[in-house]
Design an enzyme around this catalytic site. Structure first.
Site, PDB file in Angstrom:
ATOM      1  N   LYS A  53       0.836  -1.203   0.000  1.00 50.82           N
ATOM      2  CA  LYS A  53       0.000   0.000   0.000  1.00 50.82           C
ATOM      3  C   LYS A  53       0.874   1.256   0.000  1.00 50.82           C
ATOM      4  CE  LYS A  53      -3.823  -2.431   2.149  1.00 50.82           C
ATOM      5  NZ  LYS A  53      -4.485  -2.855   3.381  1.00 50.82           N
ATOM      6  N   GLN A  97      -4.363  -1.293   9.680  1.00 51.23           N
ATOM      7  CA  GLN A  97      -4.355  -2.631   9.076  1.00 51.23           C
ATOM      8  C   GLN A  97      -4.988  -3.648  10.024  1.00 51.23           C
ATOM      9  OE1 GLN A  97      -3.303  -3.407   5.865  1.00 51.23           O
ATOM     10  NE2 GLN A  97      -4.152  -5.423   6.308  1.00 51.23           N
ATOM     11  N   ASP A 120     -10.591   3.441   4.049  1.00 54.48           N
ATOM     12  CA  ASP A 120     -10.917   2.011   3.945  1.00 54.48           C
ATOM     13  C   ASP A 120     -12.437   1.817   3.825  1.00 54.48           C
ATOM     14  OD1 ASP A 120      -9.095  -0.010   3.691  1.00 54.48           O
ATOM     15  OD2 ASP A 120      -8.688  -0.223   5.842  1.00 54.48           O
TER      16      ASP A 120
END
Ligand code: NAP
Length: 283
Positions: A53, A97, A120
């Site tokens: 990412k 994460q 997200d």
């Protein structure tokens, strides 16, 4: 029939070049889109994901910072870090994460992220925005699937879309996005009876289960479009999806491969969301 492959790598490349162009336009206005990626603990898969990412951000000209913390980090300390990032003007998107260590309440941490920086799309405000058709951030994986359908010019209006899987991060938001495009949507899960009878009616199938060969050729109507979200390992340890790719590609009109399908699109849509967050913040 041999299905046309929807190439997630090629589509990502195209979309990432658009991201880079839009990022450059913002940078000339003095705003560099910034993503903070927070990793707690040393889960090997998570380490690979966060590295990818961060690299994707850098390759597209976005600023990104990776914050790594020991597995022993307390929930209070993580919440404090998120709060600091919420107020950091260089950061437009925050990604924590998952999974987090068991002593940390992941939902509490997600809810601590400012909805304006929830790239997200997991915050309850983002879920509510998707549900009601209001502006917000869409979860990256189903958003990537929608872009894949768009890339083949697929008109969902009146089509029957079947989503296999009902998680909060893939299956449910996928169903809502398809519904928003006027598809008739059926959501299947582990208690669904006679999955095959349902998938055989589908014009579009999204498999998001996490089990190999959940969808085989005999379960697919000729000409259907098949998107494979699953990430599994076969006997040789090679990455594979939920769909029996070799069999289903003989029946479907379009199919996404694993690897090289939905996976790269997920990271691409994270970049899109981060850029969007920066554009909104700069307006
Ligand atoms: P999840 O939270 O484990 O959800 C799996 C879903 O599949 C659940 O809703 C479950 O039903 C359903 N299910 C299980 N067995 C089934 C069966 N035999 N028939 C029909 N439905 C069944 O997983 P997830 O987070 O949504 O992820 C799904 C897969 O996508 C995983 O392989 C994951 O690694 C992959 N993934 C890939 C990406 C990417 O970027 N490519 C991103 C995210 C996830 P119940 O609700 O009844 O338990």
């Amino acid at each position: 029939m041999t299905a046309q492959i929807i190439d997630g790598i090629a589509l990502s490349k195209h979309l990432r070049s658009e991201v880079a162009t839009r990022a450059q336009a913002l940078i000339t206005k003095g705003v560099t889109p910034g993503l903070a990626v927070v990793l707690v603990g040393d889960n090997p898969a998570s380490q690979v994901y966060v590295r990818n990412k961060v690299k994707a951000c850098e390759d597209s000209g976005l600023y990104s910072v990776l914050e790594k913390y020991e597995v022993s980090m307390t929930e209070a300390d993580l919440l404090a870090r998120v709060e600091a990032l919420n107020h950091d003007p260089a950061i437009h998107g925050i990604l924590v994460q998952l999974p987090l260590p068991a002593h940390i309440d992941a939902q509490k941490v997600i809810e601590a992220i400012s909805p304006a920086k929830d790239v997200d799309g997991f915050h309850i405000a983002s879920a509510g925005a998707l549900m009601t058709g209001m502006p917000g951030f869409w979860p990256c994986t189903p958003y990537g699937c929608m872009k894949m359908l768009e890339s083949i010019g697929y008109n969902l209006k009146g089509k029957h879309a079947v989503v296999i899987g009902r998680s909060n991060i893939v299956g449910k938001p996928m169903a809502l996005m398809l519904l928003q495009k006027d598809a008739t949507v059926t959501v299947c899960h582990s208690h669904t009876q006679d999955l095959k009878a349902i998938t055989l009616q589908a014009d579009v199938i999204v498999a998001a289960v996490g089990k190999r060969n959940v969808l085989t050729a005999d379960m697919v109507k000729p000409g259907a479009v098949v998107l494979d979200v699953g990430m599994n390992r076969n006997e040789e340890g090679k990455l594979c999806g939920d769909v029996d790719f070799e069999g289903v590609k003989q029946v479907a009109s379009h199919i996404t491969p694993v690897p090289g399908g939905v996976g790269p699109m997920t990271i691409t849509m994270l970049l899109v969301n981060t850029l969007e967050a920066a554009e909104r913040a700069s307006n």
